[in-house]
Write a protein that holds these residues in place. Structure first.
Motif, PDB file in Angstrom:
ATOM      1  N   UNK A  78       1.250  -1.763 -11.594  1.00 13.20           N
ATOM      2  CA  UNK A  78       1.773  -0.741 -10.671  1.00 13.20           C
ATOM      3  C   UNK A  78       3.095  -1.160 -10.025  1.00 13.20           C
ATOM      4  N   UNK A  79       3.210  -2.447  -9.636  1.00 11.90           N
ATOM      5  CA  UNK A  79       4.446  -2.932  -9.017  1.00 11.90           C
ATOM      6  C   UNK A  79       5.591  -2.936 -10.020  1.00 11.90           C
ATOM      7  N   UNK A  80       5.303  -3.398 -11.240  1.00 11.95           N
ATOM      8  CA  UNK A  80       6.313  -3.383 -12.303  1.00 11.95           C
ATOM      9  C   UNK A  80       6.781  -1.954 -12.561  1.00 11.95           C
ATOM     10  N   UNK A  81       5.832  -1.018 -12.578  1.00  9.31           N
ATOM     11  CA  UNK A  81       6.166   0.387 -12.857  1.00  9.31           C
ATOM     12  C   UNK A  81       7.068   0.974 -11.779  1.00  9.31           C
ATOM     13  N   UNK A  86       1.174   1.863   4.401  1.00  7.58           N
ATOM     14  CA  UNK A  86       2.052   1.260   3.395  1.00  7.58           C
ATOM     15  C   UNK A  86       3.246   0.638   4.098  1.00  7.58           C
ATOM     16  N   UNK A  87       3.667  -0.545   3.616  1.00  8.84           N
ATOM     17  CA  UNK A  87       4.834  -1.209   4.193  1.00  8.84           C
ATOM     18  C   UNK A  87       5.755  -1.686   3.077  1.00  8.84           C
ATOM     19  N   UNK A  88       7.047  -1.683   3.343  1.00  4.90           N
ATOM     20  CA  UNK A  88       8.049  -2.220   2.431  1.00  4.90           C
ATOM     21  C   UNK A  88       9.143  -2.816   3.307  1.00  4.90           C
ATOM     22  N   UNK A 123      -7.120   2.211  -0.243  1.00  5.72           N
ATOM     23  CA  UNK A 123      -7.648   3.577  -0.202  1.00  5.72           C
ATOM     24  C   UNK A 123      -6.548   4.631  -0.342  1.00  5.72           C
ATOM     25  N   UNK A 124      -5.285   4.224  -0.129  1.00  2.00           N
ATOM     26  CA  UNK A 124      -4.161   5.168  -0.210  1.00  2.00           C
ATOM     27  C   UNK A 124      -3.294   4.944  -1.452  1.00  2.00           C
ATOM     28  N   UNK A 125      -3.730   4.078  -2.336  1.00  2.00           N
ATOM     29  CA  UNK A 125      -2.961   3.824  -3.557  1.00  2.00           C
ATOM     30  C   UNK A 125      -3.077   4.998  -4.526  1.00  2.00           C
ATOM     31  N   UNK A 126      -2.083   5.106  -5.416  1.00  2.00           N
ATOM     32  CA  UNK A 126      -2.085   6.182  -6.404  1.00  2.00           C
ATOM     33  C   UNK A 126      -1.470   7.478  -5.900  1.00  2.00           C
ATOM     34  N   UNK A 127      -0.827   7.432  -4.746  1.00  2.00           N
ATOM     35  CA  UNK A 127      -0.222   8.638  -4.157  1.00  2.00           C
ATOM     36  C   UNK A 127       1.300   8.531  -4.078  1.00  2.00           C
TER      37      UNK A 127
END
Length: 277
Positions: A252-255, A196-198, A217-221
């Motif tokens: 998901x991004x909005x949330x 993940x990057x930001x 594969x790592x989304x939702x965590x």
């Protein structure tokens, strides 16, 4: 005749830019982030088209009713933009107006194409809000790291997929050194992979436009929320303003933005058509 401006002449577009519009346009005109600008007149431009350096769209700036520019733009796209865009692997022309009056013009100019549209939402975060201070707890195998030059260089080869980080930064910045000078960012590492990057995608003055991605594969965590927390904290410590620009359809991004207390400051419409038609 529509012509490309040299980078040293980008400043000539300052008078036709919407100061309340997208940060991406201002960052390119200011020479912070890479991009290209095509205008109706290279000495005194009235209307123009900014091609974002990360190839993520085209922003129309200036006078939306400029007949000379509007009459030429379709042929210019077909003859100049499209061949180059296709060579870069782009399949869509994504058009954005720098102010709302461009919307009707874009719809009219491209009425003969199969034009689609979407809503884009822009959020900003002021330090008064406390929601961003709540950091999600991650599973123990996930660790957050600041993006540093040594991590980027990966001299010990400890990061297996370092190319992911390189590609993300170089999509927005002319050199990694420019990013480390002007921007900031964080990544999450899982078993020697960056997952993940930001980071600062576009920068104008003290406003940092966030680019964020988590491998599927790592989304939702809650990785995005955790890494955004670190990015925002760094912004506030350095008197910077975080700016979040995402599609309304990207729930998901909005949330993540809204859960952190970002405030929706304005919306704009994006349009697209395929290069194949």
């Amino acid at each position: 005749m529509i012509s490309e401006l040299t980078k040293s002449d980008f400043h000539k577009c300052l008078g036709i830019i919407n100061e309340q519009g997208q940060i991406e346009a201002r960052a390119i005109i200011a020479g912070i982030n890479p991009g290209r600008i095509f205008v109706d007149h290279t000495t005194t431009p009235t209307s123009g088209l900014i091609w974002l350096g990360n190839h993520d769209g085209f922003i129309f700036i200036g006078d939306e009713s400029n007949a000379a520019f509007n009459e030429e733009i379709n042929a210019f796209i077909d003859d100049v933009i499209m061949p180059e865009a296709k060579s870069l692997g782009l399949k869509w022309f994504e058009a954005i107006g720098n102010h709302e009056k461009w919307n009707a013009t874009i719809e009219k100019l491209f009425t003969h194409r199969q034009l689609g549209s979407w809503l884009q939402k822009v959020y900003m975060l002021k330090e008064k809000n406390d929601q961003h201070k709540i950091e999600p707890v991650l599973e123990s195998e996930y660790t957050v790291h600041q993006m540093t030059k040594s991590l980027y260089e990966n001299k010990d080869n400890s990061i297996k997929n370092i190319a992911f980080l390189h590609e993300k930064i170089l999509a927005f910045w002319s050199t990694p050194d420019r990013f480390f000078r002007e921007g900031n960012g964080y990544c999450i590492i899982y078993k020697n992979d960056i997952v993940s990057v930001c980071f600062s995608g576009f920068v104008f003055e003290n406003i940092h436009c966030i680019d964020i991605e988590t491998l599927e594969v790592h989304q939702g965590k809650k990785l995005a929320q955790s890494i955004a927390h670190h990015f925002v904290k760094n912004c506030f410590e350095n008197h910077l303003v975080p700016y979040w620009d995402c599609m309304d359809a990207n729930k998901p991004s909005v949330a993540v933005a809204e859960n952190m207390g970002f405030v929706n400051t304005f919306n704009y419409t994006g349009y697209d058509f395929s290069f194949e038609h």
